[in-house]
Design a protein around this motif. Structure first.
Motif, PDB file in Angstrom:
ATOM      1  N   LYS A 293       0.776  -1.121   0.046  1.00  0.00           N
ATOM      2  CA  LYS A 293       0.172   0.085  -0.331  1.00  0.00           C
ATOM      3  C   LYS A 293       0.853   1.208  -0.121  1.00  0.00           C
ATOM      4  N   ASN A 294       0.285   2.439  -0.533  1.00  0.00           N
ATOM      5  CA  ASN A 294       0.836   3.692  -0.391  1.00  0.00           C
ATOM      6  C   ASN A 294       0.220   4.236   0.967  1.00  0.00           C
ATOM      7  N   VAL A 295       1.336   4.549   1.602  1.00  0.00           N
ATOM      8  CA  VAL A 295       0.880   4.943   3.187  1.00  0.00           C
ATOM      9  C   VAL A 295       1.259   6.175   3.332  1.00  0.00           C
ATOM     10  N   ILE A 296       0.238   7.086   3.805  1.00  0.00           N
ATOM     11  CA  ILE A 296       0.342   8.436   4.495  1.00  0.00           C
ATOM     12  C   ILE A 296       0.645   8.338   5.890  1.00  0.00           C
ATOM     13  N   ILE A 297       1.417   8.943   6.728  1.00  0.00           N
ATOM     14  CA  ILE A 297       1.650   9.078   7.964  1.00  0.00           C
ATOM     15  C   ILE A 297       1.298  10.752   8.385  1.00  0.00           C
ATOM     16  N   ILE A 298       0.416  10.994   9.109  1.00  0.00           N
ATOM     17  CA  ILE A 298       0.380  12.277   9.430  1.00  0.00           C
ATOM     18  C   ILE A 298       0.851  12.594  10.865  1.00  0.00           C
ATOM     19  N   GLY A 299       2.000  13.094  11.105  1.00  0.00           N
ATOM     20  CA  GLY A 299       2.870  13.388  12.124  1.00  0.00           C
ATOM     21  C   GLY A 299       4.168  13.197  12.137  1.00  0.00           C
ATOM     22  N   GLY A 300       4.999  14.139  12.757  1.00  0.00           N
ATOM     23  CA  GLY A 300       6.351  13.814  12.656  1.00  0.00           C
ATOM     24  C   GLY A 300       7.293  13.590  13.626  1.00  0.00           C
ATOM     25  N   GLY A 301       6.546  13.401  14.929  1.00  0.00           N
ATOM     26  CA  GLY A 301       7.176  12.877  16.036  1.00  0.00           C
ATOM     27  C   GLY A 301       7.538  11.528  16.139  1.00  0.00           C
ATOM     28  N   ASP A 302       8.057  10.901  17.250  1.00  0.00           N
ATOM     29  CA  ASP A 302       8.463   9.593  17.647  1.00  0.00           C
ATOM     30  C   ASP A 302       7.591   8.576  16.860  1.00  0.00           C
ATOM     31  N   THR A 303       6.249   8.668  17.418  1.00  0.00           N
ATOM     32  CA  THR A 303       5.281   7.791  16.895  1.00  0.00           C
ATOM     33  C   THR A 303       5.261   7.641  15.307  1.00  0.00           C
ATOM     34  N   GLY A 304       5.351   8.760  14.549  1.00  0.00           N
ATOM     35  CA  GLY A 304       5.146   8.955  13.324  1.00  0.00           C
ATOM     36  C   GLY A 304       6.448   8.168  12.926  1.00  0.00           C
ATOM     37  N   ASN A 305       7.625   8.417  13.468  1.00  0.00           N
ATOM     38  CA  ASN A 305       8.867   7.518  13.020  1.00  0.00           C
ATOM     39  C   ASN A 305       8.507   5.799  13.120  1.00  0.00           C
ATOM     40  N   ASP A 306       7.915   5.777  14.267  1.00  0.00           N
ATOM     41  CA  ASP A 306       7.739   4.387  14.544  1.00  0.00           C
ATOM     42  C   ASP A 306       6.722   3.538  13.318  1.00  0.00           C
ATOM     43  N   CYS A 307       5.837   4.471  13.082  1.00  0.00           N
ATOM     44  CA  CYS A 307       4.952   4.016  12.044  1.00  0.00           C
ATOM     45  C   CYS A 307       5.561   3.795  10.524  1.00  0.00           C
ATOM     46  N   VAL A 308       6.597   4.696  10.308  1.00  0.00           N
ATOM     47  CA  VAL A 308       7.498   4.621   9.049  1.00  0.00           C
ATOM     48  C   VAL A 308       8.168   3.000   9.331  1.00  0.00           C
ATOM     49  N   GLY A 309       8.951   2.839  10.135  1.00  0.00           N
ATOM     50  CA  GLY A 309       9.593   1.659  10.369  1.00  0.00           C
ATOM     51  C   GLY A 309       8.752   0.328  10.262  1.00  0.00           C
ATOM     52  N   THR A 310       7.711   0.405  11.014  1.00  0.00           N
ATOM     53  CA  THR A 310       6.426  -0.834  11.013  1.00  0.00           C
ATOM     54  C   THR A 310       6.084  -0.935   9.538  1.00  0.00           C
ATOM     55  N   CYS A 311       5.766   0.239   8.940  1.00  0.00           N
ATOM     56  CA  CYS A 311       5.204   0.099   7.509  1.00  0.00           C
ATOM     57  C   CYS A 311       6.269  -0.461   6.396  1.00  0.00           C
ATOM     58  N   ILE A 312       7.280  -0.359   6.707  1.00  0.00           N
ATOM     59  CA  ILE A 312       8.384  -0.653   5.746  1.00  0.00           C
ATOM     60  C   ILE A 312       8.704  -2.392   6.185  1.00  0.00           C
ATOM     61  N   ARG A 313       8.462  -2.547   7.113  1.00  0.00           N
ATOM     62  CA  ARG A 313       8.575  -4.034   7.750  1.00  0.00           C
ATOM     63  C   ARG A 313       7.419  -4.773   7.014  1.00  0.00           C
ATOM     64  N   HIS A 314       6.454  -4.232   6.963  1.00  0.00           N
ATOM     65  CA  HIS A 314       5.110  -4.836   6.478  1.00  0.00           C
ATOM     66  C   HIS A 314       5.225  -5.153   4.987  1.00  0.00           C
ATOM     67  N   GLY A 315       5.997  -4.258   4.289  1.00  0.00           N
ATOM     68  CA  GLY A 315       6.338  -4.342   2.836  1.00  0.00           C
ATOM     69  C   GLY A 315       5.355  -3.231   2.044  1.00  0.00           C
ATOM     70  N   ALA A 316       5.395  -2.012   2.776  1.00  0.00           N
ATOM     71  CA  ALA A 316       4.495  -1.036   2.024  1.00  0.00           C
ATOM     72  C   ALA A 316       5.180  -0.675   0.657  1.00  0.00           C
ATOM     73  N   LYS A 317       4.380  -0.331  -0.156  1.00  0.00           N
ATOM     74  CA  LYS A 317       4.755   0.383  -1.552  1.00  0.00           C
ATOM     75  C   LYS A 317       5.631   1.490  -1.462  1.00  0.00           C
ATOM     76  N   SER A 318       5.085   2.368  -0.645  1.00  0.00           N
ATOM     77  CA  SER A 318       5.775   3.661  -0.299  1.00  0.00           C
ATOM     78  C   SER A 318       5.006   4.399   0.831  1.00  0.00           C
ATOM     79  N   VAL A 319       6.024   5.142   1.277  1.00  0.00           N
ATOM     80  CA  VAL A 319       5.741   5.760   3.029  1.00  0.00           C
ATOM     81  C   VAL A 319       5.901   7.204   2.706  1.00  0.00           C
TER      82      VAL A 319
END
Length: 497
Positions: A293-319
């Protein structure tokens, strides 16, 4: 100070991180510890300053400088150099109940205030701390030590995050009988489900909980106080009650199309992944998946970063990660001198992984979502973004972020994660006990005694101060424990520093 010239002889050296493309293959922690000799050199870099800002925990320009727990940093850094790790552990746990947690997830306020950092690289305090506690478990220093004498006092702690655990640990050491209630299926609160496994492996939480159980703390999971058990029953059965149930109300994004399927709060996304990971190694598929999936994360703090790392491990199409504020400078500005908290741009592990996988930083600054776009089935298929600029509000005179006309842009998205922080405690808990809330919708409690508006009910951690750091939660847990102990016994020898 065992090595007066250590800070001049040795450069800062950090644990080695597994390469991004390799570490994203699993959800394990990914740092390789330094050798014992290298770690001693890092301890030797501590200057044993006359005024150790690293342990000050003071407020400068509205930000915390140094450790709020007032950890005895120079002392145990020197003991690391002297290879006296048992003594280092004894000094470490005088102020910190859970160094196994803080040495992994704390942003290291101590290092940002380190005197070595004024004209060079700060001491690797957090990693030194981690080496001390892990050695303590390995050598048996961190084993259970139940209190020798018990009082007849009973205390209920509502919530098993860092504040609740710290309060429970302290009060149990005093000899009181403590029961911790947790509504989730596992103990740990924010530590368990709010922080991904690659940042804090859950086995380290479970290890400490087992020690606390052996010491006499009772844990009741899967029980939601105010729903499963009435507050009146808790107040009847216990001498004191501590509310430590966090700030769990996520801040929402009020934009057209918000009702589209595929939009989730970050905490729900991260929780679903960790639960599935622990229950089945993700094989049960009972998690919000970013795969393909193409993922949009709204928020730039630690939690947003954690979402980035988790989405990449899932195999996201883009983040893509959207941040409302401008990009911070890469180095300290002149109006942000040491030992203030450095307001500089930080590229965290998730962003590093996105750069390695997709070839660019996932962050887009000064941008927010104006509209969520839906397909014919009502699922999110994109977001309309708009650029922001800082302008002075004519009524208040304050600088506010306002939309830039004609800057709208559409981004594809099959999954949107809102990581915009939290607004306060969940009201049903406060209503159940009848405690008052403040203007920020946190439980109102005295700054010194932590007492709420209801007799025998106290509050500490995020539920009282709002969303904050693990170190602040531990400090508040220690302080509320002392206040509760004093109210029960008329005095207290529990340490808060």
């Amino acid at each position: 100070m065992g090595k007066p010239t250590g800070f001049m002889e040795y450069d800062r050296e950090e644990t080695i991180a597994v390469e991004p493309k390799e570490r994203i293959k699993n959800f394990n922690e990914f740092h390789i510890p330094l050798s014992k000799e290298k770690r001693r050199e890092q301890g030797a870099r501590c200057m044993d300053c006359g005024v150790p800002f690293c342990q000050s925990g003071m407020e400068l320009m509205g930000m915390t400088s140094g450790c709020p727990l007032h950890n005895l940093v120079p002392e145990w850094n020197d003991l690391v150099y002297e290879d006296n790790l048992k003594r280092a552990y004894e000094r470490l746990i005088k102020t910190n109940n859970f160094p196994e947690f803080t040495s992994r997830v704390c942003p290291a306020l101590c290092e940002k205030a380190c005197t070595c950092g004024l004209n060079g690289s700060p001491v690797s305090v957090r990693e030194n701390e981690n080496s001390i506690i892990e050695n303590a478990y390995e050598k048996g220093y961190a084993k259970a030590r139940p209190p020798k004498v018990r009082t007849d006092k009973k205390i209920a702690v509502i919530g098993s995050g860092p504040a609740g655990l710290a309060a429970a640990d302290q009060l149990n050491k005093r000899g009181h009988s403590v029961t911790v209630y947790e509504r989730d299926d596992r103990v740990g609160g924010l530590l368990m489900y709010g922080i991904p496994n690659m940042k804090l492996e859950k086995r380290f939480i479970e290890r400490k909980i087992e020690v606390m159980k052996e010491e006499g703390v009772e844990f009741v999971t899967g029980t939601d106080i105010g729903k499963d058990i009435k507050a009146a029953k808790i107040l009847k059965e216990y001498d004191r009650v501590i509310l430590a149930c966090g700030a769990k109300n996520p801040r929402d994004i009020k934009a057209e199309g918000r009702d589209a399927e595929g939009i989730y709060f970050a905490v729900d996304f991260l929780t679903s992944t960790t639960k599935s990971l622990l229950n089945s190694d993700l094989k049960d598929q009972k998690y919000i998946s970013a795969k393909g999936k193409n993922v949009i994360i709204i928020g730039g703090g630690d939690t947003g970063n954690d979402c980035v790392g988790t989405c990449i491990r899932h195999g996201a199409k883009s983040v893509t990660q959207l941040e409302m504020m401008p990009k911070a400078p890469d180095e300290r500005a002149e109006d942000n001198p040491w030992p203030e908290w450095p307001k500089v741009c930080k590229t965290d592990y998730g962003q590093e992984e996105a750069i390695a996988v997709f070839g660019h930083d996932p962050r887009i600054y000064q941008t927010t979502v104006k509209e969520f776009l839906k397909d014919k089935k009502g699922a999110v298929c994109g977001v309309k973004t708009v650029k922001l600029e800082s302008k002075k509000d004519e009524k208040t005179g304050r600088m506010v972020m306002t939309e830039v006309a004609g800057s709208e842009k559409v981004l594809n998205a099959e999954l949107v994660l809102i990581a915009a922080g939290f607004l306060g405690t969940q009201k049903y808990v406060a209503d159940a006990f009848g405690v008052k809330l403040n203007e920020r919708t946190n439980v109102a409690a005295d700054q010194e005694t932590y007492a709420t508006s209801v007799e025998r009910v106290y509050a500490a951690g995020d539920v009282r101060r709002g969303q904050s750091l693990v170190v602040w939660a531990i400090r508040e847990g220690r302080e509320v424990a002392r206040a509760v102990d004093e109210s029960l016994m008329g005095y207290s020898y529990l340490s808060v520093q």
